[in-house]
Design a protein around this motif. Structure first.
Motif, PDB file in Angstrom:
ATOM      1  N   UNK A 156     -34.909  -5.973  -4.052  1.00  0.00           N
ATOM      2  CA  UNK A 156     -33.717  -5.500  -4.768  1.00  0.00           C
ATOM      3  C   UNK A 156     -32.442  -6.194  -4.316  1.00  0.00           C
ATOM      4  N   UNK A 157     -32.332  -6.460  -3.017  1.00  0.00           N
ATOM      5  CA  UNK A 157     -31.144  -7.114  -2.487  1.00  0.00           C
ATOM      6  C   UNK A 157     -31.037  -8.544  -3.026  1.00  0.00           C
ATOM      7  N   UNK A 158     -32.159  -9.268  -3.025  1.00  0.00           N
ATOM      8  CA  UNK A 158     -32.161 -10.636  -3.547  1.00  0.00           C
ATOM      9  C   UNK A 158     -31.841 -10.649  -5.043  1.00  0.00           C
ATOM     10  N   UNK A 159     -32.404  -9.685  -5.782  1.00  0.00           N
ATOM     11  CA  UNK A 159     -32.131  -9.602  -7.222  1.00  0.00           C
ATOM     12  C   UNK A 159     -30.656  -9.314  -7.474  1.00  0.00           C
ATOM     13  N   UNK A 173     -26.323   2.785 -11.150  1.00  0.00           N
ATOM     14  CA  UNK A 173     -27.425   3.376 -10.380  1.00  0.00           C
ATOM     15  C   UNK A 173     -28.028   4.567 -11.137  1.00  0.00           C
ATOM     16  N   UNK A 174     -27.166   5.443 -11.663  1.00  0.00           N
ATOM     17  CA  UNK A 174     -27.639   6.622 -12.389  1.00  0.00           C
ATOM     18  C   UNK A 174     -28.376   6.222 -13.658  1.00  0.00           C
ATOM     19  N   UNK A 232     -29.618  -6.748 -12.227  1.00  0.00           N
ATOM     20  CA  UNK A 232     -28.899  -5.716 -11.486  1.00  0.00           C
ATOM     21  C   UNK A 232     -29.466  -4.334 -11.763  1.00  0.00           C
ATOM     22  N   UNK A 233     -29.834  -4.073 -13.021  1.00  0.00           N
ATOM     23  CA  UNK A 233     -30.447  -2.781 -13.354  1.00  0.00           C
ATOM     24  C   UNK A 233     -31.779  -2.622 -12.634  1.00  0.00           C
ATOM     25  N   UNK A 234     -32.539  -3.711 -12.577  1.00  0.00           N
ATOM     26  CA  UNK A 234     -33.819  -3.675 -11.850  1.00  0.00           C
ATOM     27  C   UNK A 234     -33.579  -3.370 -10.376  1.00  0.00           C
ATOM     28  N   UNK A 235     -32.559  -4.001  -9.788  1.00  0.00           N
ATOM     29  CA  UNK A 235     -32.271  -3.797  -8.373  1.00  0.00           C
ATOM     30  C   UNK A 235     -31.792  -2.379  -8.093  1.00  0.00           C
ATOM     31  N   UNK A 236     -30.870  -1.874  -8.917  1.00  0.00           N
ATOM     32  CA  UNK A 236     -30.303  -0.546  -8.684  1.00  0.00           C
ATOM     33  C   UNK A 236     -31.311   0.574  -8.948  1.00  0.00           C
TER      34      UNK A 236
END
Length: 299
Positions: free
Chosen positions: A10-13, A174-175, A230-234
């Motif tokens: 997630x951090x890399x994404x 995030x939500x 970003x949606x995938x990561x969050x």
């Protein structure tokens, strides 16, 4: 699985998403200077809706329930105002400095995540954010001359207002990511933002020249890609663990500002980037021992 390993992807994404988004900012700065911030934002959003819609319907995804749709519209309304302020502001302020001003957003969002999402703020996340902000301060120290025109001050004010809205946007991301797929988020983000922007179309809409459509499509593609990753990561990490990634945008802003607009990269950027990387590392790693946890709790 150790927390640091579970956060790695997630951090890399998120880092990739910020890089893509900053590249989009560079394209949009050029467009905003050519056709105005409103038209650049509206046409990019329309193109993004077409791209996102093609992905959404090609996958045969169902329409979201009413509760999720309300969330999409809430974020779309916030983003429509946030984007206009941001793209107008960066026409008057160097890109890297504009991104630096926006770094109040992760700090605000850190506490909004606790208030809205109920996340417990870890001491290391606070320390990481402070180090990241310190890195930005180092970079700005040699850039500030103390002499600013009225346009630059107005642009800075618009960017700061946009940053406050961006803090809410980060928490809503995030939500939103917990109840919708990345493709759904990408499509409805552009669609709802475009609907809000269209309210001003009778007053400001202009059809751009043909030469502007390739950069509009490029900006939309970069924005959709950024939204997806970003949606995938969050969806896979707490907001506070990813907020510090926003600070990497300064380095990307300095790079794209130099590449596209000839804005100089100063040696302080390297020192500031080192502090940002250290802040990112501290924010995402798990404490290694009870003693370390006790030390961090006293910070």
């Amino acid at each position: 699985m150790p927390a640091s390993r579970s956060l790695a992807l997630p951090f890399a994404a998120a880092c990739l998403g910020i890089a893509s988004y900053t590249a989009m900012d560079a394209v949009m700065k050029g467009l905003s200077l050519s056709i105005g911030a409103y038209n650049a934002t509206l046409w990019r959003t329309i193109a993004g809706s077409l791209l996102g819609g093609a992905l959404f319907f090609a996958r045969g995804l169902p329409l979201p329930p009413r509760s999720t749709l309300r969330l999409h519209f809430l974020r779309g309304g916030i983003v429509s105002v946030m984007a206009i302020l941001w793209f107008w502001g960066i026409t008057m302020v160097p890109l890297a400095e504009a991104i630096a001003l926006s770094f109040i957003a992760p700090l605000i969002a850190l506490y909004l995540a606790s208030l809205i999402l109920g996340e417990t703020i870890r001491p290391q996340a606070i320390l990481g954010s402070v180090l990241g902000l310190s890195g930005v301060s180092v970079m700005l120290a040699t850039r500030a001359s103390g002499h600013y025109g009225a346009d630059a001050l107005t642009g800075a004010g618009a960017i700061l207002c946009s940053a406050v809205l961006y803090a809410f946007n980060l928490v809503l991301m995030r939500k939103q990511a917990l109840v919708a797929s990345p493709i759904e988020v990408g499509f409805f983000q552009n669609l709802t933002t475009g609907l809000f922007l269209m309210l001003a179309a009778p007053f400001f809409l202009r059809v751009p020249a043909a030469e502007h459509f390739p950069p509009i499509l490029l900006a939309a593609s970069l924005a959709v890609f950024s939204l997806l990753v970003l949606s995938w990561a969050y969806a896979r990490a707490e907001a506070q663990s990813l907020l510090v990634v926003e600070y990497t945008g300064f380095g990307w802003g300095a790079f794209f500002g130099w590449l596209v607009f000839g804005e100089a990269i100063r040696p302080a950027v390297l020192a500031g980037t080192a502090l940002i990387i250290l802040g990112c590392y501290i924010a995402v790693r798990a404490p290694r021992s009870p003693k370390e946890m006790a030390l961090e709790a006293n910070l």
